[in-house]
Motif scaffolding. Structure first.
Motif, PDB file in Angstrom:
ATOM      1  N   PHE A  35       0.850  -1.188   0.000  1.00 41.99           N
ATOM      2  CA  PHE A  35       0.000   0.000   0.000  1.00 41.99           C
ATOM      3  C   PHE A  35       0.887   1.240   0.000  1.00 41.99           C
ATOM      4  O   PHE A  35       1.990   1.214   0.546  1.00 41.99           O
ATOM      5  N   PRO A  36       0.406   2.339  -0.576  1.00 46.06           N
ATOM      6  CA  PRO A  36       1.156   3.598  -0.456  1.00 46.06           C
ATOM      7  C   PRO A  36       1.273   3.995   1.023  1.00 46.06           C
ATOM      8  O   PRO A  36       0.437   3.619   1.847  1.00 46.06           O
ATOM      9  N   GLU A  37       2.314   4.736   1.345  1.00 46.20           N
ATOM     10  CA  GLU A  37       2.600   5.062   2.751  1.00 46.20           C
ATOM     11  C   GLU A  37       1.441   5.777   3.431  1.00 46.20           C
ATOM     12  O   GLU A  37       1.153   5.524   4.599  1.00 46.20           O
ATOM     13  N   ASN A  38       0.750   6.642   2.714  1.00 47.51           N
ATOM     14  CA  ASN A  38      -0.350   7.387   3.331  1.00 47.51           C
ATOM     15  C   ASN A  38      -1.624   6.555   3.480  1.00 47.51           C
ATOM     16  O   ASN A  38      -2.622   7.038   3.996  1.00 47.51           O
ATOM     17  N   MET A  39      -1.606   5.288   3.038  1.00 49.41           N
ATOM     18  CA  MET A  39      -2.782   4.418   3.170  1.00 49.41           C
ATOM     19  C   MET A  39      -2.510   3.191   4.031  1.00 49.41           C
ATOM     20  O   MET A  39      -3.277   2.247   4.023  1.00 49.41           O
ATOM     21  N   ARG A  40      -1.449   3.200   4.808  1.00 46.65           N
ATOM     22  CA  ARG A  40      -1.101   2.009   5.590  1.00 46.65           C
ATOM     23  C   ARG A  40      -2.098   1.725   6.695  1.00 46.65           C
ATOM     24  O   ARG A  40      -2.279   0.580   7.087  1.00 46.65           O
ATOM     25  N   SER A  41      -2.764   2.740   7.209  1.00 47.64           N
ATOM     26  CA  SER A  41      -3.803   2.479   8.217  1.00 47.64           C
ATOM     27  C   SER A  41      -5.000   1.791   7.560  1.00 47.64           C
ATOM     28  O   SER A  41      -5.680   0.982   8.193  1.00 47.64           O
ATOM     29  N   VAL A  42      -5.243   2.069   6.289  1.00 42.23           N
ATOM     30  CA  VAL A  42      -6.299   1.387   5.550  1.00 42.23           C
ATOM     31  C   VAL A  42      -5.945  -0.094   5.394  1.00 42.23           C
ATOM     32  O   VAL A  42      -6.825  -0.955   5.439  1.00 42.23           O
ATOM     33  N   ALA A  43      -4.651  -0.384   5.282  1.00 41.08           N
ATOM     34  CA  ALA A  43      -4.214  -1.780   5.177  1.00 41.08           C
ATOM     35  C   ALA A  43      -4.609  -2.558   6.420  1.00 41.08           C
ATOM     36  O   ALA A  43      -5.111  -3.680   6.329  1.00 41.08           O
ATOM     37  N   GLY A  44      -4.387  -1.976   7.586  1.00 44.37           N
ATOM     38  CA  GLY A  44      -4.800  -2.637   8.827  1.00 44.37           C
ATOM     39  C   GLY A  44      -6.299  -2.823   8.891  1.00 44.37           C
ATOM     40  O   GLY A  44      -6.791  -3.860   9.357  1.00 44.37           O
ATOM     41  N   ALA A  45      -7.030  -1.828   8.406  1.00 45.12           N
ATOM     42  CA  ALA A  45      -8.496  -1.941   8.394  1.00 45.12           C
ATOM     43  C   ALA A  45      -8.944  -3.054   7.454  1.00 45.12           C
ATOM     44  O   ALA A  45      -9.891  -3.785   7.768  1.00 45.12           O
TER      45      ALA A  45
END
Length: 143
Positions: A35-45
């Protein structure tokens, strides 16, 4: 039929739990790397969304098996309250078939997937670059 102990399920459940734990670590690592760095929290979700959807699908599968295998003559369905009266073996066979289809789908997706390049010096040592002759040799060998 002979009575069976519930402890026959312990090895299977132990292996399933360990495999899910190790798969979770790999999946989270994959999400964070791809994932792009600014979307890593979306990865956890996405990870926890997948767990929730899998739990929902599991419940729906049990409901579907109850409905599909119930009989009108009073005989129990595959997942009867008394496991000795049901056909749990057939339920596990269906589950194994679904897992086999999932494995085939996973292998197909993994063969077509292309990893993104690592960003930053943190991951610089983890990437392996192949020269053009190695790429040609790797694609010429059937797997």
């Amino acid at each position: 039929t002979a009575m069976m102990s519930c402890f026959w399920l312990v090895p299977q459940q132990l292996i399933a739990g360990l495999s899910e734990a190790f798969a979770a670590i790999g999946l989270i690592e994959f999400y964070y790397r791809q994932f792009p760095e600014n979307m890593r929290s979306v990865a956890g979700a996405f990870f926890f969304l997948g767990l929730g959807l899998a739990s929902l699908a599991s419940g729906l599968m049990v409901i579907a098996v109850h409905r599909a295998t119930s009989r009108g003559d009073g005989r129990p369905d595959w997942l009867a309250q008394d496991l000795d009266e049901g056909r749990v073996d057939l339920f596990y066979l269906v589950t194994a078939a679904i897992a086999a289809v999932n494995l085939i789908y996973f292998v197909a997706c993994s063969r077509w997937y292309r990893f993104k390049k690592s960003d930053g010096a943190v991951n610089a040592g983890n990437d392996v670059e192949l020269d053009e002759s190695s790429k040609k040799a790797a694609t010429a060998v059937p797997v």
